[in-house]
Structure formats: C-alpha cells, structure tokens
Design a protein around this motif. Structure first.
Motif, PDB file in Angstrom:
ATOM      1  N   ASP A 115      48.744  39.636  44.705  1.00 29.35           N
ATOM      2  CA  ASP A 115      47.817  39.834  43.904  1.00 29.35           C
ATOM      3  C   ASP A 115      46.615  39.503  44.697  1.00 29.35           C
ATOM      4  O   ASP A 115      45.836  39.961  45.281  1.00 29.35           O
ATOM      5  CB  ASP A 115      47.554  38.352  42.636  1.00 29.35           C
ATOM      6  CG  ASP A 115      47.834  38.794  42.138  1.00 29.35           C
ATOM      7  OD1 ASP A 115      48.510  40.109  41.973  1.00 29.35           O
ATOM      8  OD2 ASP A 115      48.312  37.702  40.931  1.00 29.35           O
ATOM      9  N   ASP A 124      41.792  43.719  37.204  1.00 26.79           N
ATOM     10  CA  ASP A 124      42.807  42.708  37.717  1.00 26.79           C
ATOM     11  C   ASP A 124      42.276  42.534  38.961  1.00 26.79           C
ATOM     12  O   ASP A 124      42.284  41.970  39.746  1.00 26.79           O
ATOM     13  CB  ASP A 124      44.416  43.826  38.596  1.00 26.79           C
ATOM     14  CG  ASP A 124      45.013  43.094  37.666  1.00 26.79           C
ATOM     15  OD1 ASP A 124      44.996  42.665  36.072  1.00 26.79           O
ATOM     16  OD2 ASP A 124      46.220  44.269  37.186  1.00 26.79           O
ATOM     17  N   LYS A 181      42.241  38.998  39.559  1.00 28.89           N
ATOM     18  CA  LYS A 181      43.680  37.980  38.611  1.00 28.89           C
ATOM     19  C   LYS A 181      44.221  37.628  40.452  1.00 28.89           C
ATOM     20  O   LYS A 181      44.094  38.392  41.710  1.00 28.89           O
ATOM     21  CB  LYS A 181      44.243  39.636  38.366  1.00 28.89           C
ATOM     22  CG  LYS A 181      45.501  39.155  37.816  1.00 28.89           C
ATOM     23  CD  LYS A 181      46.398  39.934  36.533  1.00 28.89           C
ATOM     24  CE  LYS A 181      47.451  38.896  36.471  1.00 28.89           C
ATOM     25  NZ  LYS A 181      48.447  40.888  35.813  1.00 28.89           N
ATOM     26  N   ARG A 194      43.596  41.554  46.372  1.00 29.09           N
ATOM     27  CA  ARG A 194      41.911  41.444  46.172  1.00 29.09           C
ATOM     28  C   ARG A 194      41.170  41.487  47.553  1.00 29.09           C
ATOM     29  O   ARG A 194      40.037  41.867  47.588  1.00 29.09           O
ATOM     30  CB  ARG A 194      42.299  39.701  45.349  1.00 29.09           C
ATOM     31  CG  ARG A 194      42.920  39.373  44.561  1.00 29.09           C
ATOM     32  CD  ARG A 194      42.396  40.395  43.017  1.00 29.09           C
ATOM     33  NE  ARG A 194      42.190  41.205  42.654  1.00 29.09           N
ATOM     34  CZ  ARG A 194      43.847  41.856  42.137  1.00 29.09           C
ATOM     35  NH1 ARG A 194      44.270  40.953  42.238  1.00 29.09           N
ATOM     36  NH2 ARG A 194      44.014  43.383  42.103  1.00 29.09           N
TER      37      ARG A 194
END
Length: 480
Positions: A176, A160, A163, A180
């Motif tokens: 997300d 991920d 992602k 991140r």
C-alpha cells in the motif's frame, strides 16, 4: 481497461524495476542528496568567509590576483558570486579554484571532492561521462516507464488512493505504501524522469537531427536553442571584469548574478558573460555579454525567447528543485526520498513474493543500507587522506556486498544499524577535524540532520533486531 492489458503492464513494471533496481536506487539516492550539493560544498569547508554581496572592485581584484598566481593556459576563467546559492566568492579557471574574501583577496584553494564524487554518482554512476550520462538518462526514461506501467497496472486506482492497511501482514502495508508513494508523487516522478532523460539523450538527439536536417552540422542545430557566441574583432587584453560587473546594477537590478565566465580566454574572441537569475522564471538564467573591455553587447535572449528555448533552459532547475531556495529544495528532498523508497519497497515486494530467499534479501539490504554507510565512510576518508574517492566508495560498497555473502548474521536490521553507525561516525570525525568550524551554519545545517539520521537508524535497527529474534523464538515455540 482489459485485464490482460493491466497484467502486461504489471509484468513490465515488475521486471523493469527488478533488473534495474541497483542502478535506479543509486541514482535516486545520490540525486536526493545532491539536491543539497551547494550545502555540501559549504559543509566541506565550513571555515571559509561567507558574505551576501560583493563589489565589482573586489571581483576585479580577486580575478587579477588569481590570473597572476595561475598563468597556466586555460580556455575559461570563472567568478562565482555570493548570490549564486553559495554565499562565497570563488575565482577559478578550467583547472583550479580559489576562495576570496569580501575585499577580493585570495584565501585558500577550493576542495569539494566529496561533493563532486556524489554529484558524479548521480549524473554518471561514476562512469566515464560520455556514456555514463547516457546510461543514467536511460534510467530516467525507465522511471517514466515505471510510473506509466504502475498506473496502468493499478486495479482500483481511485478507490485505493488513500488506502493504507496497517493491520495484517507487513507485506500488505508495504504494498500500500509503495502504491501511495507512486500515485501521490506521480507529477514529480515524471518531471525527474523526463528531465533526467533529457540530460543524457540531448547529445544523441542533437546528432540525429543534425544528420537528418543540417547535413551533420551540430553547431547549426545547437544555435537554434542556445545562442551562439558573439563574433568579435578586438585586441588581446586582460578582461575588464570590474566594468562588466558594475553595469549589472543598471542592466538587471532585480536579477541575482550567479557566475561570470570569461570565454575564449587570452584570444581575440574573448568575451565576458554574466549569468543572472531571472525573477519569476524557471529558466536557469539570462546571460549578459560584454567584450574584453567590458562594453555591453546584449543578452543571450533566454528570458524572452520562444517557449521551447525557455523549456530547455529550465531543465536544470526543474530537475534539482533549484527555483525557490530552501523550500523548493526541501520539497524535492522529501519527494526524492519517496522515489528512493519506491525503489527499495518495489524490490522488497518482489522478494516477498519469492518467499524472501535469504541470500537475495541480505544482498539487497547490503546494497540499500551499505551504500549509505559507504558514502559516509567515503566522506571520512576524504577528510583524512588523499585517496581517490570514486575508488574508495565502490570498494566500500563491494565490501558490504561480500559481507552479505559471507556473514549470514548480517540481516537487514543489522545493515540499517551499520548505516546509522557510519553516519554517526562521520559527524564525530567531522567535528574533531574541523573544530570550531563545525559550529558554523555551513556545518550545522547538514550535521544536525546527519546526526538525527545516525541515531534514528541505530535505534530503529536495534528495535528490528529484537523483534526479529523474538519472532524467531516464538516460531520455534509454536513449532514445538
């Protein structure tokens, strides 16, 4: 890693972030802005004459004029050089500071109260310094804990890594983005957390080590890291600043003098210390020492000291990004905004999981966007009045919180608009107040991005308001 371990890490991550969300947000927001504290100081008084270099004769004249004008008792005198990051010449004692021109003539008193309030908000949350810094340093340690628990709790950290689900619910996208930002900037977050924790806990650790190994002698512990003051036997006289400054051209021709301090002023122990930035090193400075007559005594030994000594003396530059000029500051500002966004999104993810309780959502929006508005309005108040700024900021922020409780129509987009309007108002008032001074580089380098933010926040807030009401009408229509 076991599923139970990941779940425990997630629980710890969640509750640390939720319970300390307000403190973390204010420290991260103010710290991100304080990266440019030198630029804010210039912005507060844009009309001051700026220069790139200054002669030793001018420094001596400025110091002499200042000491004659301010004979009050003080332990130190200071000279801030134009090569310090602020292209101005400043002379001061422990009580008051004045600008001087390139010839060393005093101009006007330094007045950077808003910048001081902003920096104090970051360092102490505007609390008394003795325990305010300890509280902030604990938040620095909490940031480290949040980073570690966040990594441990991530179920598919490799898969991920890039992602970002834009489709579907906004909650997925926000989650997300939170993950991140947390993952990509992990080294920065750890640096900020560790160095932030150091500033407040250093005194506590110093006391503990002194009690355990040095019979309570804090000075003996401090001497292992920070070079002790020289022991001198000399007559009491005025410090020969000109002679000391002139020698820097041969002692350290490649170094940039940051500031000069006259320690133990008007005593037989008086000595002059010039702090100079060392090329190619992260340490804050190497310190060149002179007696009252300006005779060179030697350096404090930080540039070629042990790795531990250099690491401690590099904490400031690592924390504020002050090691490569504007590029490193800009990088720290961007990374600081990511850390601030983590504080915001983390709380909003938790609120979404609790079905977005209206009152809690309004209170959080008032805190996030209201604090930006409160800072902007505090700067306006500083220009127009002499009210104490710490009280002004916290009263304005409290007013925002009360408004969130009493005005149900103040939804999140409205608070975003409010912050933009306040910042826009600040730029307008600043321009009217400073007149031609608002066109100087010292003013424009902050006013331009402030104006951009103000216009963006008002536009973005209005867009979200329309979307909110359109969504509400659509839901009602579908219900019918």
């Amino acid at each position: 890693m076991k599923k139970e371990t990941k779940q425990n890490a997630l629980n710890a991550h969640t509750w640390m972030g939720v319970f300390l969300s307000v403190g973390l947000y204010l420290v991260c927001l103010s710290g991100t802005l304080a990266v440019f504290y030198q630029e804010f100081e210039r912005w507060e008084q844009p009309e001051i004459t700026e220069m790139e270099t200054v002669s030793s004769v001018a420094v001596e004249r400025a110091m002499s004029q200042f000491m004659s004008a301010h004979p009050e008792e003080t332990d130190h005198y200071y000279v801030v050089f134009p090569t310090s990051g602020i292209p101005r010449l400043v002379v001061e004692n422990d009580h008051i500071a004045y600008f001087a021109d390139k010839d060393g003539n005093l101009i006007t008193q330094e007045n950077v109260l808003f910048t001081k309030m902003l920096v104090d908000l970051h360092l102490y949350l505007n609390l008394p310094a003795s325990w305010g810094m300890i509280l902030v340093s604990i938040l620095g340690a909490i940031i480290c804990g949040l980073v570690i628990t966040g990594i441990v709790a991530h179920k598919r950290i490799t898969k991920d890594a890039f992602k970002l689900r834009r489709k579907g619910s906004g909650q997925q996208y926000q989650t997300d983005l939170h993950n991140r930002f947390g993952l990509w900037a992990t080294p920065f977050h750890l640096i900020i957390g560790v160095t932030g924790a150091y500033f407040g806990m250093a005194g506590v650790l110093l006391t503990v080590v002194a009690q355990l190994y040095y019979d309570g002698d804090r000075d003996a512990v401090s001497a292992q890291i920070f070079t002790p003051d020289p022991v001198l036997e000399q007559a009491i006289a005025l410090p020969n600043v000109e002679k000391a400054v002139a020698q820097m051209e041969t002692l350290a021709p490649d170094s940039q003098p940051l500031f000069l301090t006259v320690h133990e002023a008007n005593t037989s122990d008086q000595f002059i210390e010039i702090f100079a930035k060392v090329p190619g090193k992260l340490i804050y400075s190497e310190n060149y020492r002179f007696d009252t007559q300006g005779n060179y005594l030697g350096t404090a030994g930080y540039a070629d000291g042990s790795w531990g000594k250099q690491a401690v003396y590099a904490m400031y530059r690592l924390h504020f990004g002050d090691f490569a000029g504007v590029p490193s500051k800009t990088l720290y500002f961007v990374l600081g905004m990511m850390l601030t966004a983590l504080c915001i999104s983390g709380m909003e993810i938790w609120l979404a999981k609790k079905a977005n309780p209206p009152m809690a959502c309004r209170l959080w929006a008032a805190m996030v966007w209201g604090s930006i508005g409160a800072l902007a309005l505090t700067a306006v108040v500083d220009m127009l009045t002499s009210l104490p700024l710490v009280g002004v900021f916290w009263v304005l922020l409290l007013a925002c919180i009360v408004s969130a409780v009493t005005l149900p129509a103040m939804i999140k987009p409205r608070w975003q608009q409010f912050s933009g309007l306040c910042v826009f108002t600040l730029v307008v008032v600043y321009t009217l107040y400073h007149g031609k001074g608002s066109l100087n580089l010292a003013a424009l380098q902050l006013n331009v991005p402030l104006m951009v933010y103000g216009l963006w926040a008002m536009w973005r807030g209005q867009t979200l308001v329309k979307r909110h009401f359109y969504h509400g009408i659509q839901v009602k229509a579908e219900g019918v």
